[in-house]
Design a protein around this motif. Structure first.
Motif, mmCIF file in Angstrom:
data_model
loop_
_atom_site.group_PDB
_atom_site.id
_atom_site.type_symbol
_atom_site.label_atom_id
_atom_site.label_comp_id
_atom_site.label_asym_id
_atom_site.label_seq_id
_atom_site.Cartn_x
_atom_site.Cartn_y
_atom_site.Cartn_z
ATOM 1 N N THR A 22 -11.082 0.758 8.271
ATOM 2 C CA THR A 22 -9.353 1.621 8.572
ATOM 3 C C THR A 22 -8.548 0.893 8.549
ATOM 4 O O THR A 22 -7.640 1.760 8.740
ATOM 5 C CB THR A 22 -10.340 3.159 9.232
ATOM 6 N N ASP A 24 -4.871 -0.988 7.502
ATOM 7 C CA ASP A 24 -4.433 -1.019 6.557
ATOM 8 C C ASP A 24 -4.336 -1.489 5.341
ATOM 9 O O ASP A 24 -4.771 -2.216 5.600
ATOM 10 C CB ASP A 24 -2.883 -0.697 7.061
ATOM 11 N N SER A 25 -4.346 -0.839 4.124
ATOM 12 C CA SER A 25 -4.903 -1.817 2.559
ATOM 13 C C SER A 25 -3.807 -3.212 2.596
ATOM 14 O O SER A 25 -4.256 -3.689 2.423
ATOM 15 C CB SER A 25 -5.473 -1.003 2.340
ATOM 16 N N PHE A 26 -2.766 -2.222 2.450
ATOM 17 C CA PHE A 26 -1.270 -2.563 2.657
ATOM 18 C C PHE A 26 -0.561 -3.744 3.225
ATOM 19 O O PHE A 26 0.181 -2.146 3.711
ATOM 20 C CB PHE A 26 -1.131 -2.012 0.760
ATOM 21 N N LEU A 42 1.303 2.760 -6.657
ATOM 22 C CA LEU A 42 1.066 3.402 -6.070
ATOM 23 C C LEU A 42 1.620 4.228 -5.289
ATOM 24 O O LEU A 42 2.693 4.960 -5.739
ATOM 25 C CB LEU A 42 1.600 2.111 -4.705
ATOM 26 N N THR A 43 0.205 5.087 -4.489
ATOM 27 C CA THR A 43 0.756 6.102 -4.191
ATOM 28 C C THR A 43 0.458 6.404 -2.422
ATOM 29 O O THR A 43 -0.433 5.742 -1.929
ATOM 30 C CB THR A 43 -1.051 7.119 -4.580
ATOM 31 N N ILE A 44 0.980 6.329 -2.272
ATOM 32 C CA ILE A 44 1.556 6.630 -1.104
ATOM 33 C C ILE A 44 0.418 7.841 0.044
ATOM 34 O O ILE A 44 0.307 8.188 -0.693
ATOM 35 C CB ILE A 44 2.944 7.400 -0.271
ATOM 36 N N THR A 45 0.127 7.624 1.492
ATOM 37 C CA THR A 45 -1.239 8.245 1.737
ATOM 38 C C THR A 45 -0.454 8.930 3.085
ATOM 39 O O THR A 45 -1.192 9.700 3.707
ATOM 40 C CB THR A 45 -2.124 7.274 2.423
ATOM 41 N N SER A 46 0.561 8.978 3.636
ATOM 42 C CA SER A 46 1.150 9.604 4.452
ATOM 43 C C SER A 46 2.660 9.486 4.094
ATOM 44 O O SER A 46 3.273 8.928 3.834
ATOM 45 C CB SER A 46 0.615 8.925 5.691
ATOM 46 N N ARG A 47 2.869 10.944 4.407
ATOM 47 C CA ARG A 47 4.390 11.482 4.397
ATOM 48 C C ARG A 47 4.929 12.153 5.782
ATOM 49 O O ARG A 47 4.832 11.725 6.447
ATOM 50 C CB ARG A 47 4.597 12.131 3.574
ATOM 51 N N HIS A 48 6.661 11.260 6.099
ATOM 52 C CA HIS A 48 7.153 10.944 6.757
ATOM 53 C C HIS A 48 7.774 12.129 6.940
ATOM 54 O O HIS A 48 8.477 12.550 5.876
ATOM 55 C CB HIS A 48 7.878 9.626 6.822
ATOM 56 N N LEU B 28 -0.848 3.931 2.934
ATOM 57 C CA LEU B 28 -0.026 3.543 2.425
ATOM 58 C C LEU B 28 1.119 4.812 2.920
ATOM 59 O O LEU B 28 1.623 5.099 2.317
ATOM 60 C CB LEU B 28 0.459 2.867 1.690
ATOM 61 N N ASN B 144 3.598 11.900 -4.838
ATOM 62 C CA ASN B 144 3.035 10.554 -3.844
ATOM 63 C C ASN B 144 3.589 9.322 -4.461
ATOM 64 O O ASN B 144 3.127 8.166 -3.693
ATOM 65 C CB ASN B 144 1.364 10.587 -3.350
#
Lengths: 72, 175
Positions: A22, A24-26, A42-48, B28, B144
């Protein structure tokens, strides 16, 4: 019996190795090497989402306060 | 092989395969990608020749990047190297070439823009409507994914030029 156990252990280890972790891929360095066109895809996976108390700058009328009223 | 051991092996296999799709999805975080955009914004900007050897990339306000932006430290932008700096007061911003304005709202943004007026500073934000308020480049999140818009009046006022490639990728270019 012992060789069968070894075979089973090898099978499990192979399976664990084959499934990606798991991590980080990038990394940022990888992102910096990408062209801008690719970054836009690119699609973010977690928002701040900073907590309300961490909002900056504070509103002009000061930080929000909770008004307590005593019951009559 | 005992039957119970064989069953355990199969259960483990199934469990690993079931969790595999989640494991392979790319992780990401928002501000890692935004840090990459910031770097590209600096790359695609024509900077004054007399700038010196460093390019100060400043975060003004409560830093949402954390260590993500620290990785930009020392990265090259042409012949210059990035220096990441963080500020919580407007007074220090005069040393910056790029200013990321955190959570601009109300008169906060106009105070920052007034303080930077006439300086060769590329202002960047990630708040809806910030480009219309006078920020040079503003990032938005759409499905996103990050998009950005440019305000050419703000760019010209800072005596900077954005590359045509950068502008061609903007969702909106305000004249």
């Amino acid at each position: 019996m012992r060789s069968r156990r070894k075979l089973l252990l090898a099978y499990i280890l192979t399976l664990l190795w084959a499934v990606p972790g798991t991590a980080d891929s990038f990394t940022l360095d990888q992102l910096l090497d990408m062209p801008l066109e690719q970054l836009l895809q690119l699609t973010i996976t977690s928002r701040h989402a900073p907590p309300l108390s961490a909002r900056w700058p504070p509103p002009p009328n000061g930080p929000r306060t909770v008004e307590h009223r005593d019951a009559a | 092989m005992p039957r119970s051991t064989r069953m355990a092996a199969w259960c483990l296999s199934l469990a690993l395969l079931a969790f595999a799709p989640a494991a392979v999805s790319d992780d990401l975080p928002e501000y890692r990608l935004k840090a990459a955009f910031l770097y590209n914004f600096a790359l695609f900007t024509e900077w004054p020749a007399d700038l010196g050897a460093t390019l100060n990339l400043c975060v003004y306000g409560r830093d949402p990047f954390g260590e993500e932006i620290d990785a930009l430290q020392g990265k090259p932008v042409g012949a210059r190297r990035i220096v990441v700096r963080r500020f919580t007061s407007i007074e220090g911003l005069s040393v910056c070439q790029v200013v990321f304005i955190v959570n601009p709202s109300g008169d906060g943004i106009s105070r920052v823009l007034s303080a930077l007026h006439g300086a060769s500073v590329l202002t960047v934000a990630d708040a809806p409507g910030a480009a219309r308020q006078g920020v040079a480049l503003n990032m938005n999140l759409v499905n996103n994914k990050i998009t950005f818009e440019a305000n050419l009046t703000a760019v010209r006022a800072a005596n900077l030029t954005l590359s045509s490639k950068l502008l061609s990728l903007a969702t909106e270019v305000l004249p």
